[in-house]
Design a protein around this motif. Structure first.
Motif, short mmCIF file in Angstrom:
data_model
loop_
_atom_site.label_atom_id
_atom_site.label_comp_id
_atom_site.label_asym_id
_atom_site.label_seq_id
_atom_site.Cartn_x
_atom_site.Cartn_y
_atom_site.Cartn_z
N TYR A 103 9.29 20.26 -56.82
CA TYR A 103 9.66 18.93 -57.29
C TYR A 103 11.15 18.72 -57.10
O TYR A 103 11.95 19.57 -57.46
N SER A 104 11.49 17.57 -56.53
CA SER A 104 12.87 17.18 -56.33
C SER A 104 13.19 16.08 -57.32
O SER A 104 12.40 15.16 -57.51
N THR A 105 14.36 16.15 -57.95
CA THR A 105 14.74 15.14 -58.93
C THR A 105 15.70 14.16 -58.28
O THR A 105 16.71 14.55 -57.69
N ASN A 143 13.52 10.10 -61.63
CA ASN A 143 12.21 10.33 -61.01
C ASN A 143 12.11 11.74 -60.43
O ASN A 143 13.10 12.28 -59.94
N GLN A 144 10.90 12.28 -60.49
CA GLN A 144 10.62 13.54 -59.83
C GLN A 144 9.70 13.26 -58.65
O GLN A 144 8.73 12.52 -58.79
#
Length: 151
Positions: free
Chosen positions: A18-20, A24-25
């Motif tokens: 998961y990238s933030t 938002n993720q």
């Protein structure tokens, strides 16, 4: 036009990160498809191993529903790139950026083709033949860096 459509089986469960971005993720799922080649070599089926990357909801879907051995259809585009490895060599990459993905067989058929975990069996270094579908299962103990199209 950059469009690709593939049908194959996942070589292992998707790897999801998961990238933030702000609040938002964004899910990023990476998986490899074993895609049969049209012609056989020496009476053996050969396959290409194609890396796929699914973002957002497609990544979340892959994380939730895809597993090793499942047969899927992927639509997307080819993206190339490069990076410097630890030795300073340039490594070129080719990925399919997933735009659409769907199941290519029923759940019942998929469960028949799913690998069976054996608690008492030692980890194997060699791929083992699957139940007649022409694909080889790649054990978790195998180093991915020796497979084509891996990071």
């Amino acid at each position: 036009m950059n469009k690709v459509m593939l049908m194959g089986r996942l070589t292992r469960d998707p790897e999801v990160r998961y990238s933030t971005s702000g609040d938002n993720q964004l899910a990023i799922a990476r998986y490899t498809l074993a895609v049969d080649r049209r012609f056989r070599r020496d009476e053996e089926q050969t396959a290409d191993f194609i890396r796929c990357v699914a973002f957002g909801r497609a990544g979340e879907f892959a994380e939730k529903y895809f597993h090793q051995g499942i047969k899927i259809i992927v639509e997307g585009r080819i993206q190339t790139g490069s990076y410097q490895d630890k030795d300073g060599k340039t490594v070129y990459t080719t990925d399919v950026i997933v735009e659409n993905q769907e199941f290519a067989e029923s759940k019942a058929v998929s469960e028949q083709n799913a690998p069976v975990a054996k608690a008492s069996a030692p980890a194997q270094a060699e791929p083992t033949a699957d139940a007649g579908d022409g694909f080889m299962n790649i054990p978790d103990s195998v180093d991915d860096s020796n497979l084509p199209f891996n990071y």
